[in-house]
Motif scaffolding. Structure first.
Motif, mmCIF file in Angstrom:
data_model
loop_
_atom_site.group_PDB
_atom_site.id
_atom_site.type_symbol
_atom_site.label_atom_id
_atom_site.label_comp_id
_atom_site.label_asym_id
_atom_site.label_seq_id
_atom_site.Cartn_x
_atom_site.Cartn_y
_atom_site.Cartn_z
ATOM 1 N N CYS A 188 0.835 -1.194 0.000
ATOM 2 C CA CYS A 188 0.000 0.000 0.000
ATOM 3 C C CYS A 188 0.879 1.257 0.000
ATOM 4 N N THR A 212 0.446 3.953 1.458
ATOM 5 C CA THR A 212 0.524 4.585 2.779
ATOM 6 C C THR A 212 1.693 4.054 3.612
ATOM 7 N N HIS A 239 -0.543 -4.018 6.640
ATOM 8 C CA HIS A 239 -1.821 -4.014 7.345
ATOM 9 C C HIS A 239 -2.745 -5.047 6.732
ATOM 10 N N ASN A 268 -7.596 -4.497 6.479
ATOM 11 C CA ASN A 268 -6.944 -3.261 6.915
ATOM 12 C C ASN A 268 -7.505 -2.786 8.249
ATOM 13 N N CYS A 279 -6.809 -4.366 1.354
ATOM 14 C CA CYS A 279 -6.901 -2.926 1.658
ATOM 15 C C CYS A 279 -7.458 -2.150 0.476
#
Ligand code: ZN
Ligand code: ZN
Length: 440
Positions: free
Chosen positions: A78, A80, A105, A131, A208
């Motif tokens: 991801c 992030t 996550h 997530n 996610c």
């Protein structure tokens, strides 16, 4: 051979194998009691410490009564997490600063062991670790907002150490799940059954980004059949929103994205038109307003006010997935590295009475004309994890993958082994790949 036939054929074979595993587990349990708690077991994990991030060996602590040990099959990279994975951001994250944190996550895997208090899953189950948790019992879960479940470390739930490094440093996991590791050790409220033979890489997309984009327009704010949808950004979240809008029968589906390869993918996955924001410049918002107008746009004919400056013109739904750049892209750049401009434009292109769904992570503050913000009926939905209630929604998304309606395969643009996790995140940060998945 049709995808559905192929699935049926392999499902039969996998079903037999799973049944065999289950009966072996059951008979082992009958003889020896509950599945053994695997304290001392060593496994490899991609870990962030003050010295950066790398693959290290972890010695597992005894499995807590309320936790599940899952053998990871795949995890998606991801955007992030790019900062943490490249070791460029400060050590930290949800749950505070810990000396060693397994990054990730969630992901997909097979349950290997469960503590005696775990009720939802059992050894042999294939599960998606999502997530956000969905405990079903907290204030938010009981009110249908599992996406902001209070069992999330970002809501104050403490991180639990699940192992130690060779030097005795305790090891925690991002979100209490990790993902970039041979094992995920987590609570059952993060686990959603994924009893399918879809590939691990495809399922990992749903952990996610896929669920976020798909959920935002199907279960969180279901977009209407024949209504206009604009998706800002064709990263994995945006591409999933495009697919969700296609599945819901929206039209037109306009995707705004600066990177040519991603615009191409958006067209393949269901966009009816793509625009380059760098080419459109200040014409972007008026252009979208024109594109979302219909031939029937005469007020007394059930249409919108066709006056050029009318606030009634624009998209029925706008989904923005654009966030701030955490590293400089090596491909085409968007018009604003903070993500603020596209967020502001997303609001401007939402028609009065329309819906704005924000999923990106822009940086800074945004100003809006207060009168129109306060009075013109635009509804803002801020989705954590796309507003998804994982337990209810994710099994439906798995079905869409199985039925070939959500194309997760086309979204996986690169796969990497665990040893090359850092490289995978570099490619995601550089934006030279759209959606990288680490497959174990
Ligand atoms: Zn994510
Ligand atoms: Zn909850």
């Amino acid at each position: 051979m049709k995808r559905r036939d192929l699935l049926k054929q392999t499902a039969a074979a996998v079903g037999t194998a799973v049944a065999a595993t289950r009966s072996a587990v059951t008979s082992a349990q009958q003889v020896n009691g509950p599945a053994p708690i695997q304290a001392g077991r060593k496994f490899r994990a991609f870990i962030r410490t003050a010295n950066g991030a790398s693959v290290r060996e972890v010695r597992m602590r005894a499995l807590r009564d309320d936790m599940v040990a899952i053998r990871t099959e795949a995890t998606q990279c991801c955007y992030t997490i790019v900062n943490q994975a490249l070791g460029t951001g400060a050590v930290g994250g949800a749950g505070g600063t810990v000396p060693a944190r397994i990054l990730g996550h969630g992901g997909v895997g097979i349950v290997e062991a469960v503590g005696p208090a775990v009720r939802r899953v059992r050894p042999g189950d294939r599960v998606l670790v999502t997530n956000t948790p969905n405990c079903g019992e907290c204030y938010d879960c009981t009110r249908g907002r599992g996406d902001i479940c209070q069992m999330n470390p970002s809501a104050g739930e403490p991180l639990i150490p699940i192992g130690d490094l060779d030097d005795g440093t305790p090891v925690h996991q991002h979100n209490n799940t990790g993902g970039f590791a041979e094992l995920m050790i987590t609570y059952d409220w993060y686990c959603v059954p994924a009893l399918t033979n879809a590939s691990a890489a495809e399922l990992a997309v749903l952990g996610c980004v896929g669920a976020t984009g798909l959920g935002a327009v199907t279960t969180f704010v279901p977009v209407g059949f024949g209504e206009s949808v604009v998706v800002m950004g064709a990263g994995p979240v945006g591409l999933s929103a495009v697919q969700g809008a296609r599945i819901m029968g929206a039209a037109p589906i306009i995707c705004v994205e600066p990177i040519a390869a991603r615009r191409e993918l958006a067209m393949k996955l269901g966009a009816t038109l793509v625009l380059d924001p760098s080419v459109e410049g200040t014409r972007l918002v008026p252009r979208i307003r024109d594109l979302c107008s219909d031939a029937t746009d005469r007020k007394r004919l059930g249409g919108r006010d066709a006056t050029r400056d009318s606030d009634n013109r624009g998209a029925d739904y706008v989904v923005t997935t654009v966030g701030a750049d955490v590293v400089s892209p090596k491909v085409e750049r968007g018009p604003d590295p903070t993500g603020l401009l596209p967020t502001r434009q997303a609001w401007e292109m939402t028609r009065a009475g329309g819906h704005l769904i924000t999923l990106g992570l822009p940086r800074g503050e945004i100003t809006l004309p207060a009168g129109a913000w306060s009075n013109r009926g635009r509804i803002h939905h801020a989705g954590q994890y796309g507003g998804v209630n994982a337990k209810a929604d994710v099994p439906r998304f798995v079905k869409l993958v199985d039925q070939g309606l959500f194309d997760a395969k086309a979204m996986v643009t690169a796969t990497f082994p665990l040893e090359r996790t850092r490289e995978a995140f570099q490619a995601v940060g550089d934006r030279t790949t759209t959606c990288a998945v680490v497959v174990l």
